[in-house]
Design an enzyme around this catalytic site. Structure first.
Site, PDB file in Angstrom:
ATOM      1  N   SER A   1      51.415  51.368  20.364  1.00 27.33           N
ATOM      2  CA  SER A   1      51.861  50.843  19.074  1.00 27.33           C
ATOM      3  C   SER A   1      53.253  52.443  18.607  1.00 27.33           C
ATOM      4  O   SER A   1      53.685  52.752  17.995  1.00 27.33           O
ATOM      5  CB  SER A   1      50.742  51.299  18.311  1.00 27.33           C
ATOM      6  OG  SER A   1      51.438  50.297  16.931  1.00 27.33           O
TER       7      SER A   1
ATOM      8  N   ASP B   1      47.111  49.750  13.925  1.00 27.53           N
ATOM      9  CA  ASP B   1      48.054  50.356  14.534  1.00 27.53           C
ATOM     10  C   ASP B   1      48.494  51.375  13.584  1.00 27.53           C
ATOM     11  O   ASP B   1      49.031  52.191  13.217  1.00 27.53           O
ATOM     12  CB  ASP B   1      49.377  49.840  14.841  1.00 27.53           C
ATOM     13  CG  ASP B   1      48.923  48.754  16.346  1.00 27.53           C
ATOM     14  OD1 ASP B   1      47.888  48.667  16.578  1.00 27.53           O
ATOM     15  OD2 ASP B   1      49.773  47.968  16.981  1.00 27.53           O
TER      16      ASP B   1
HETATM   17  P1  ADP Z   1      54.310  48.675  21.235  1.00 33.00           P
HETATM   18  O1  ADP Z   1      52.729  48.697  22.105  1.00 33.00           O
HETATM   19  O2  ADP Z   1      55.217  49.809  21.901  1.00 33.00           O
HETATM   20  O3  ADP Z   1      54.392  49.005  19.222  1.00 33.00           O
HETATM   21  P2  ADP Z   1      55.758  46.456  20.201  1.00 33.00           P
HETATM   22  O4  ADP Z   1      57.257  45.225  21.053  1.00 33.00           O
HETATM   23  O5  ADP Z   1      55.224  46.415  19.445  1.00 33.00           O
HETATM   24  O6  ADP Z   1      55.732  47.622  21.719  1.00 33.00           O
HETATM   25  O7  ADP Z   1      57.730  47.208  19.829  1.00 33.00           O
HETATM   26  C1  ADP Z   1      58.080  48.131  20.459  1.00 33.00           C
HETATM   27  C2  ADP Z   1      59.545  48.023  20.337  1.00 33.00           C
HETATM   28  O8  ADP Z   1      59.443  48.370  18.382  1.00 33.00           O
HETATM   29  C3  ADP Z   1      60.577  48.140  20.336  1.00 33.00           C
HETATM   30  O9  ADP Z   1      60.834  47.348  21.127  1.00 33.00           O
HETATM   31  C4  ADP Z   1      61.982  48.242  19.336  1.00 33.00           C
HETATM   32  O10 ADP Z   1      62.644  47.368  18.904  1.00 33.00           O
HETATM   33  C5  ADP Z   1      60.743  49.247  18.903  1.00 33.00           C
HETATM   34  N1  ADP Z   1      60.728  50.204  18.669  1.00 33.00           N
HETATM   35  C6  ADP Z   1      59.882  51.411  18.934  1.00 33.00           C
HETATM   36  N2  ADP Z   1      60.355  52.965  19.254  1.00 33.00           N
HETATM   37  C7  ADP Z   1      61.503  52.438  18.958  1.00 33.00           C
HETATM   38  C8  ADP Z   1      62.477  53.946  19.750  1.00 33.00           C
HETATM   39  N3  ADP Z   1      62.037  55.090  19.785  1.00 33.00           N
HETATM   40  N4  ADP Z   1      63.535  53.410  18.783  1.00 33.00           N
HETATM   41  C9  ADP Z   1      63.627  52.671  18.616  1.00 33.00           C
HETATM   42  N5  ADP Z   1      63.192  51.088  18.532  1.00 33.00           N
HETATM   43  C10 ADP Z   1      61.800  51.386  18.678  1.00 33.00           C
HETATM   44 MG    MG Z   2      53.395  47.153  18.587  1.00 37.91          MG
END
Ligand code: ADP
Ligand code: MG
Length: 397
Positions: free
Chosen positions: A140, A186
């Site tokens: 997350s 989350d």
């Molecule tokens: P997760 O399981 O990591 O939550 P998600 O697909 O729900 O995966 O979220 C990932 C998305 O969140 C990335 O593609 C990006 O758009 C955004 N994101 C998360 N962390 C960052 C970051 N450090 N910098 C820029 N965008 C981020």
């Molecule tokens: Mg996510």
């Protein structure tokens, strides 16, 4: 077990200075999370048992140099965008609109809610974000960036949000701007995490109970990242939601929360095979999650471990959201000395396995499982020891 990457607090601050030529005035950190048990239950009004981890997204900011635009720097991506927060934000393909699901949308979605709270406009600010939550790994990073943004904007605007309101605001940003119809887990954990505790969340009543984790000298949580991500994840998530809704209609109840395994088995004739198995996963997972909280509270780690293994089998066979790599990791972990239990965590189709292991054996376990994984799939595993951590907070700048 790999060490933590360079502190995102340091990276965010120094990148801010480098990009904007000034010192940030405000700072915020919000953690990612790992779900110990209770998978695909949150959008079914069920129970989840996650904990916040010591991986955080850090957002730092200061008043905008140009009052007509906010510059937003994603340090991890090396990208900067300009958005005018003094004008109402909207998602869409038009000029001046935010592209739904793009990384700036996660920040803009939260800013849009603050605009509403303030009557439509927000003073522009320059922002840098850096994260040690792996992106797209099921830990997350999305909630972490939303909650960090909210915590930063609370400082910048002087608005203080109650924990639950804050988590719901961030969830709404994810729905509207990211376009991801996620549950409440989350954002709740990223806001309400507590050091040394897991959170039993009732996603229907939205009541949170903090449950102490075992002492880290004895037992630790190991996160094994498969480093694979199968592209079906998003489409399959929507399909599972629809299948659960179909089962709910066939059962004539308000949500799967209102059924248990006996009810689902009894109504088998009224359900398609797929609906039956999806419903059986959800209701049995709810029962396992409540039982897991009892086991955790009572220090019954063997019992908790068994529930994790059962959860994985249910996700694999009934809910069908696992994949060969995750199955291999769980199977290898199960056969390794010092492992109490292991299961896929997060939406599935790749991402991570969470394992509950004996602390002195953690390094060896990561090595042994890693060796087996490489032999079977030709890939490297990333193992991280996770400590149950506090929720979002301001950081000194
Ligand atoms: P997760 O399981 O990591 O939550 P998600 O697909 O729900 O995966 O979220 C990932 C998305 O969140 C990335 O593609 C990006 O758009 C955004 N994101 C998360 N962390 C960052 C970051 N450090 N910098 C820029 N965008 C981020
Ligand atoms: Mg996510």
């Amino acid at each position: 077990v790999n060490g933590s990457p360079e502190d995102p607090r340091v990276r965010a601050r120094s990148a801010f200075r480098g990009a904007f030529g000034s010192e940030p005035r405000w700072g915020a950190a919000a953690p990612g999370r790992v779900n110990l048990i209770g998978e695909h239950t949150d959008y079914n009004d069920g129970f989840v048992l996650p904990m916040a981890i010591d991986r955080v997204c850090v957002a730092v900011g200061g008043p905008a140099a140009d009052p007509h635009e906010s510059r937003i720097l994603a340090v991890d991506l090396g990208e900067t965008v300009s958005i005018d927060l003094s004008r109402p934000l909207e998602v869409g393909p038009g000029a001046g609109q935010i592209e739904q699901g793009s990384w700036p949308a996660y920040i803009a979605g939260v800013a849009a809610r603050f605009q509403r709270l303030l009557g439509g406009s927000l003073a522009n600010l320059d922002i840098a974000v850096a994260s040690s939550v792996p992106v797209g790994g099921g830990l997350s990073s999305s909630a972490a960036i939303e909650v960090a943004t909210s915590t930063l904007l609370e400082q910048a605007t002087g608005i203080t949000l109650e924990p639950k309101a804050k988590a719901l605001l961030c969830q709404r940003a994810e729905h509207e701007f990211a376009g991801v119809p996620c549950g409440i887990m989350d954002q709740f954990v990223s806001v309400m995490g507590r050091e040394g505790h897991a959170l039993l969340i009732d996603c229907r009543s939205q009541v949170v109970e903090h449950i102490p984790m075992p002492r880290p000298e004895h037992i630790v949580v190991l996160i094994l990242n498969s480093n694979v991500r199968h592209s079906l994840a998003a489409g399959e998530y929507a399909k599972r939601k629809a299948e659960c809704q179909a089962a709910v209609r066939a059962l004539g109840i308000a949500s799967l929360r209102d059924a248990d395994e006996a009810v689902v088995v009894q109504a088998r004739a009224h359900l398609s095979d797929v609906e039956f198995r999806r419903a059986r996963h959800v209701v049995s997972e709810n029962a396992r999650t409540v039982a897991a909280a009892v086991a955790l509270r009572g220090g019954d780690l063997a019992g908790l471990g068994r529930l994790m293994i059962e959860s994985h089998r249910s996700l694999r066979d009934d809910y069908e959201v696992s994949c060969a790599e995750l199955d291999t990791l769980v199977e290898l972990a199960e056969g390794t000395e010092g492992v109490f239990g292991a299961r896929m965590t997060g939406g599935g189709f790749g991402g991570c396995v969470v394992a509950l292991v004996s602390a002195p054996r953690a390094g060896r376990i990561a090595e042994e499982v890693g060796r087996g994984y490489r032999a079977r799939h030709g890939r490297d595993l990333t193992a991280t020891q996770a400590n149950a951590s506090a929720g979002a907070a301001a950081v000194a700048c």
